[in-house]
Design a protein around this motif. Structure first.
Motif, PDB file in Angstrom:
ATOM      1  N   LYS A   1      47.193  13.415   4.188  1.00 36.56           N
ATOM      2  CA  LYS A   1      47.851  14.129   3.093  1.00 36.56           C
ATOM      3  C   LYS A   1      47.224  13.852   1.728  1.00 36.56           C
ATOM      4  O   LYS A   1      47.594  14.474   0.741  1.00 36.56           O
ATOM      5  N   GLY A   2      46.296  12.878   1.647  1.00 31.92           N
ATOM      6  CA  GLY A   2      45.752  12.551   0.341  1.00 31.92           C
ATOM      7  C   GLY A   2      44.467  11.756   0.437  1.00 31.92           C
ATOM      8  O   GLY A   2      43.374  12.316   0.566  1.00 31.92           O
ATOM      9  N   LEU A   3      44.581  10.419   0.374  1.00 33.99           N
ATOM     10  CA  LEU A   3      43.414   9.544   0.321  1.00 33.99           C
ATOM     11  C   LEU A   3      42.427   9.807   1.447  1.00 33.99           C
ATOM     12  O   LEU A   3      41.201   9.760   1.259  1.00 33.99           O
ATOM     13  N   ARG A   4      42.916  10.096   2.628  1.00 34.00           N
ATOM     14  CA  ARG A   4      42.061  10.229   3.812  1.00 34.00           C
ATOM     15  C   ARG A   4      41.044  11.359   3.690  1.00 34.00           C
ATOM     16  O   ARG A   4      40.013  11.357   4.380  1.00 34.00           O
ATOM     17  N   VAL A   5      41.298  12.293   2.791  1.00 34.78           N
ATOM     18  CA  VAL A   5      40.367  13.407   2.635  1.00 34.78           C
ATOM     19  C   VAL A   5      38.990  12.918   2.220  1.00 34.78           C
ATOM     20  O   VAL A   5      37.981  13.599   2.436  1.00 34.78           O
ATOM     21  N   CYS A   6      38.903  11.716   1.630  1.00 36.61           N
ATOM     22  CA  CYS A   6      37.596  11.202   1.227  1.00 36.61           C
ATOM     23  C   CYS A   6      36.647  11.071   2.413  1.00 36.61           C
ATOM     24  O   CYS A   6      35.420  11.143   2.257  1.00 36.61           O
ATOM     25  N   LEU A   7      37.191  10.888   3.625  1.00 41.07           N
ATOM     26  CA  LEU A   7      36.354  10.750   4.816  1.00 41.07           C
ATOM     27  C   LEU A   7      35.603  12.037   5.145  1.00 41.07           C
ATOM     28  O   LEU A   7      34.731  12.047   6.011  1.00 41.07           O
ATOM     29  N   ASN A   8      35.958  13.127   4.457  1.00 44.11           N
ATOM     30  CA  ASN A   8      35.270  14.398   4.663  1.00 44.11           C
ATOM     31  C   ASN A   8      34.063  14.565   3.743  1.00 44.11           C
ATOM     32  O   ASN A   8      33.534  15.680   3.609  1.00 44.11           O
ATOM     33  N   TYR A   9      33.614  13.495   3.109  1.00 46.92           N
ATOM     34  CA  TYR A   9      32.421  13.577   2.270  1.00 46.92           C
ATOM     35  C   TYR A   9      31.251  14.113   3.101  1.00 46.92           C
ATOM     36  O   TYR A   9      30.963  13.626   4.190  1.00 46.92           O
ATOM     37  N   GLY A  10      30.615  15.158   2.587  1.00 46.45           N
ATOM     38  CA  GLY A  10      29.499  15.785   3.288  1.00 46.45           C
ATOM     39  C   GLY A  10      29.894  16.811   4.324  1.00 46.45           C
ATOM     40  O   GLY A  10      29.035  17.501   4.873  1.00 46.45           O
ATOM     41  N   HIS A  11      31.196  16.928   4.598  1.00 43.52           N
ATOM     42  CA  HIS A  11      31.642  17.784   5.693  1.00 43.52           C
ATOM     43  C   HIS A  11      31.831  19.250   5.290  1.00 43.52           C
ATOM     44  O   HIS A  11      31.843  20.121   6.171  1.00 43.52           O
ATOM     45  N   THR A  12      32.017  19.536   4.003  1.00 42.36           N
ATOM     46  CA  THR A  12      32.249  20.934   3.620  1.00 42.36           C
ATOM     47  C   THR A  12      31.030  21.778   3.945  1.00 42.36           C
ATOM     48  O   THR A  12      31.131  22.807   4.622  1.00 42.36           O
ATOM     49  N   ILE A  13      29.867  21.357   3.473  1.00 36.97           N
ATOM     50  CA  ILE A  13      28.630  22.030   3.861  1.00 36.97           C
ATOM     51  C   ILE A  13      28.294  21.719   5.320  1.00 36.97           C
ATOM     52  O   ILE A  13      27.818  22.575   6.074  1.00 36.97           O
TER      53      ILE A  13
END
Length: 421
Positions: free
Chosen positions: A256-268
Motif C-alpha cells: 500500500k505504500g513503502l513496498r512500491v520502492c521494490l518496483n525500481y526499474g520495473h516500469t520500463i
C-alpha cells in the motif's frame, strides 16, 4: 524501516550455510540456505504434520524437472510423503490464467486436499504460478518453496506476492500467499545459464541501491566474485537482499505504500518484457529500467550525474550491459506502462532514486517521458534534459511588513511526490 530488525529477520550462520527466520504480519517461517534443501524441507514439513507425512504436489517446469525433479522427489518420498509431480512448460508465458486452471484441475484429479501441501521447485515463474494456485485451490493449501535461481531467491521467494499474467498486463491477477518455509542450495546456481544468472544479479543490484551505501559498497567491492559465482560472497549477498526485502514487506505487507520502492526499474522493465513477448529476461529488463529511471531522476528527483554513472558502472561490472531496444515501438512501450497495475487515473508512475537509500515515486508528465524515451531509444548514452533553473527573484524595495515574516523565497529542490526514504 523498523528500528529493531530482529523483529523481522533473525540470522543464524553455520559452517555449511545460513538459516533466516522471517516474521511478516505475525507469520513466521524459516529460510534454509543449506545443502540438501529437499531433505531439510521434508524433515521440517514432517515435523509440522502431527498426523504424519501426507500428500505433496511438486510443481516444476520442464527444465527444472530434468535437472532436479527426480532427485528432489526422491528426497520427499524418502521422508514418507506421497508425491504428485506436475510439470509445466518453461518460460514466462506459462504463468497464465489458463495454466493455473489446468494445475487446479490436476490437483483435484490427483486427490490433493486442503490438508496437503504444494512445493514449488524452480525459478520465479514457478514460485509465482505455484503460489497463485496454492492460494486459490480449495481456498488455500500450504505452500513451500525450493528456489533454483538467483532471481527467485532474492525476488519471488520473499514477500508473498503471487500472480499470473494476462494479455493486458504482467501479474494482473494475483493475491498474497506466504510460504511456510523456503529451502535452497546455492550450489545449484552453478547450473544456471549466464543470462539466467545475470538476471538475478540485476535484482541484487536493485536491492543494494534501494538499501543504501553499506550493501551497495559490498556489491561494488565484490563484482568479480559475484560474476564468478563465488559461494561465500553469493551467500552473503543473497542473505542481505532477502533481509532487506523482508524488512520492507514487514512494514508494508499488502503493498500500500513503502513496498512500491521494490518496483525500481520495473516500469520500463515490465513494458520491455511484454513488448518482447517475454524474450527479454526479467532481470535484464529491470536493469535497463534502472538505467532509464536514473536518468529520469536527474530531471525530476535531484539525482546527480555521479549517481547515474555509479549505477551504470555497477550494472556494467555485473555483466548487465545496456540493451539494444531501438527496434521497439514507443507507443507500444508507453501503452504497456500505462496498463501497469501501479498506475491510476491515467498516470504513469515511476519509482525514482535520488541517491542510494533515498527513494520516492512520482507521476511523469507525458512530454517529459516521451522526450526521455526518444533519446533512450535513439542514442544509448544520451544526456537527459537538465532541470530548468529557477528564475532569479526580482529585486524588491526594502520594506517592513508582518506578511514578510517567516517567508522563504529559496526554491525547493526537485522531489518526487511520495518520498519513501
Amino acid at each position: 524501516m523498523s528500528s529493531d530488525e530482529t523483529l523481522t529477520v533473525v540470522r543464524n550462520d553455520f559452517e555449511d550455510g545460513t538459516r533466516l527466520d522471517i516474521t511478516i504480519s505475525g507469520q513466521s517461517y524459516p529460510v534454509f540456505l543449506l545443502d540438501k534443501p529437499a531433505e531439510i524441507l521434508a524433515e521440517y514439513l514432517a515435523a509440522r504434520s502431527p498426523e504424519g507425512p501426507g500428500n505433496i504436489a511438486l510443481i516444476c517446469d520442464e527444465n527444472t524437472a530434468d535437472l532436479f525433479g527426480l532427485r528432489y522427489e526422491a528426497d520427499l518420498i524418502k521422508n514418507g510423503f506421497t508425491v504428485v509431480a506436475l510439470t509445466v512448460p518453461a518460460g514466462e508465458t506459462t504463468k497464465s490464467w489458463e495454466v493455473a486452471g489446468q494445475l487446479v484441475s490436476a490437483l483435484s484429479d490427483a486427490g490433493i486436499e486442503r490438508a496437503d501441501s504444494i512445493v514449488a521447485l524452480g525459478g520465479g515463474m514457478i514460485s509465482d504460478l505455484s503460489g497463485f494456485v496454492a492460494a486459490v485451490y480449495e481456498r488455500g493449501v500450504d505452500l513451500y518453496l525450493l528456489p533454483t535461481t538467483l532471481l527467485a531467491l532474492v525476488d519471488a521467494a520473499i514477500g508473498g506476492k503471487v500472480a499470473v499474467n494476462r494479455d493486458e498486463a504482467k501479474n494482473l491477477a494475483g493475491t498474497f500467499k506466504h510460504p511456510h518455509a523456503i529451502a535452497a542450495d546455492l550450489n545449484v546456481l552453478k547450473s544456471l545459464s549466464e543470462i539466467e544468472y545475470r538476471s538475478g544479479l540485476a535484482e541484487l543490484a536493485k536491492t543494494a541501491i534501494l538499501s543504501g551505501e553499506d550493501f551497495l559498497v559490498f556489491l561494488e567491492e565484490h563484482t568479480g566474485e559475484l560474476c564468478a559465482r563465488d559461494p561465500e560472497v553469493l551467500r552473503e549477498a543473497v542473505v542481505r537482499a532477502m533481509t532487506f526485502k523482508a524488512q520492507i514487506v514487514a512494514e508494508d505487507p499488502y503493498d500500500k505504500g513503502l513496498r512500491v520502492c521494490l518496483n525500481y526499474g520495473h516500469t520500463i522493465g515490465h513494458a520491455l518484457e511484454q513488448a518482447s513477448d517475454f524474450t527479454i529476461p526479467h532481470g535484464l529488463a529491470v536493469a535497463e529500467g534502472m538505467r532509464f529511471a536514473a536518468r529520469l531522476a536527474m530531471q525530476l528527483y535531484g539525482a546527480s550525474p555521479e549517481f547515474v554513472r555509479r549505477q551504470d558502472a555497477l550494472l556494467d561490472a555485473l555483466g548487465l550491459a545496456p540493451l539494444d531496444i531501438s527496434d521497439h515501438n514507443i507507443a507500444e512501450l508507453r501503452g504497456a506502462m500505462q496498463r501497469d497495475k501501479k498506475n491510476g487515473a491515467g498516470e504513469i508512475r515511476f519509482v525514482l532514486v535520488r541517491e542510494p537509500g533515498a527513494v520516492g515515486t512520482t507521476s511523469v508528465d507525458t512530454d517529459i517521458l516521451l522526450s526521455h524515451m526518444r533519446a533512450w531509444m535513439g542514442i544509448k548514452d544520451y544526456v537527459p534534459p537538465e532541470p530548468e533553473p529557477e528564475p532569479e527573484p526580482e529585486p524588491k524595495a526594502e520594506e517592513s511588513s508582518d506578511q514578510d515574516e517567516g517567508r522563504d523565497d529559496a526554491p525547493d529542490a526537485p522531489a518526487a511526490e511520495d518520498d519513501l526514504s
